[in-house]
Design an enzyme around this catalytic site. Structure first.
Site, PDB file in Angstrom:
ATOM      1  N   GLY A  12      72.909  61.944 -14.515  1.00 36.02           N
ATOM      2  CA  GLY A  12      71.937  62.080 -13.425  1.00 36.02           C
ATOM      3  C   GLY A  12      71.360  63.474 -13.362  1.00 36.02           C
ATOM      4  NE  ARG A  15      65.227  62.264  -8.311  1.00 35.36           N
ATOM      5  CZ  ARG A  15      65.436  61.079  -8.872  1.00 35.36           C
ATOM      6  NH1 ARG A  15      65.271  60.958 -10.190  1.00 35.36           N
ATOM      7  NH2 ARG A  15      65.803  60.046  -8.149  1.00 35.36           N
ATOM      8  CG  ASN A  78      75.018  64.501 -10.222  1.00 34.13           C
ATOM      9  OD1 ASN A  78      75.209  64.860  -9.063  1.00 34.13           O
ATOM     10  ND2 ASN A  78      73.794  64.207 -10.676  1.00 34.13           N
ATOM     11  CB  SER A 131      79.808  61.828  -0.433  1.00 35.56           C
ATOM     12  OG  SER A 131      79.232  62.081   0.835  1.00 35.56           O
ATOM     13  CE1 TYR A 144      75.823  57.728  -2.006  1.00 28.37           C
ATOM     14  CE2 TYR A 144      76.608  58.689   0.046  1.00 28.37           C
ATOM     15  CZ  TYR A 144      76.226  58.831  -1.277  1.00 28.37           C
ATOM     16  OH  TYR A 144      76.253  60.070  -1.857  1.00 28.37           O
ATOM     17  CB  ALA A 146      82.403  51.343   0.849  1.00 29.38           C
ATOM     18  CE  LYS A 148      78.447  59.301  -4.218  1.00 32.37           C
ATOM     19  NZ  LYS A 148      78.443  59.909  -5.569  1.00 32.37           N
ATOM     20  CB  ILE A 177      72.868  67.940  -1.462  1.00 34.64           C
ATOM     21  CG1 ILE A 177      74.404  67.906  -1.466  1.00 34.64           C
ATOM     22  CG2 ILE A 177      72.370  68.989  -2.451  1.00 34.64           C
ATOM     23  CD1 ILE A 177      74.997  67.454  -2.790  1.00 34.64           C
TER      24      ILE A 177
END
Length: 241
Positions: A12, A15, A78, A131, A144, A146, A148, A177
């Site tokens: 990833g 960017r 990432n 996260s 999301y 869950a 992480k 971020i």
């Protein structure tokens, strides 16, 4: 570890945080494979960075990368997606499945493919980007959260499994971020460059879990009274209805 003599693969990396991590590693002297589904990076590419094509949700793509990038000693998982939605309020299970496929299964598949290579190269490190919601979930991004949390849990097991093979496993647990993913969130944010700097410091030191910015304070507050966090979130949702 001495980053200067490392060869890193960052997923990833086209960017946002991935790009910042790739550039920080290259600036520290590492050879860096910057992976993305397109295989291209926008704008000028720093010296030491080699763009590569990789889709962490595709087994054939991962196998091809492992065959081609045999000198990797540091893997940074990432790549991730955040599609938003509560476990119940999301319109279907599609978003939850997509988040798990990239965030959790993608991380797991990459670690399984590259751990043997890292071990054969004398050891190194795997960095899994989780996260702060791995600890303290947010209902509006419950699926999301869950995915992480699964990354965090898997990292604990990986650490135990890979220690005898001289592979460190670091888990990164940032808050919000400043990236495209959080563009619509009006909350305090940390820069990708600051998170990347914390990751490099963790690699150079003995870190196992990295909490960039205020994330450590958030984690401490959650574990001091997890039920208070749950009640507060429930209250906010009730007030919004």
């Amino acid at each position: 570890m001495d980053i200067q003599y490392s060869t890193a693969l960052v997923t990833g990396a086209n960017r946002g945080l991935g790009r910042a991590i790739a550039e920080a590693l290259a600036a520290a002297g590492a050879k860096v494979y910057a992976a993305s589904r397109s295989g291209t990076l926008a704008g000028p590419v720093a010296g030491g960075i080699v763009p590569v094509t990789l889709d962490v949700t595709d087994a054939a793509s991962i196998e091809a990368a492992a065959d081609a990038l045999g000198d990797v000693t540091v893997l940074v998982n990432n790549a991730g997606v955040a599609l938003s939605g509560g476990p119940i309020s999301a319109p279907s299970l599609d978003r939850a499945r997509a988040e798990m496929e990239t965030n959790y299964f993608g991380t797991l598949a990459m670690a399984r493919a590259f751990a043997p290579l890292i071990a054969a190269n004398g050891g190194g490190a795997i960095v899994n980007v989780a996260s702060i919601v791995s600890h303290a979930p947010i209902p509006q991004a419950g699926t999301y959260s869950a995915s992480k949390a699964a990354v965090l849990s898997a990292s604990l097991s990986m650490r135990a499994e890979l220690a005898p093979r001289a592979i460190r496993v670091l888990t990164v647990l940032p808050g919000f971020i400043e990236t495209d993913m959080t563009a619509n969130n009006d909350v305090p944010k940390i820069s990708p460059e600051a998170v990347a700097a914390d990751i490099l410091a963790g690699l150079r030191g003995n870190a196992e879990e990295i909490y960039p910015g205020v994330a450590a304070d958030l984690a401490r507050a959650f574990y001091a009274d997890p039920k208070a966090h749950e009640r507060a979130l429930a209250g906010r949702l009730e007030a919004a209805e």
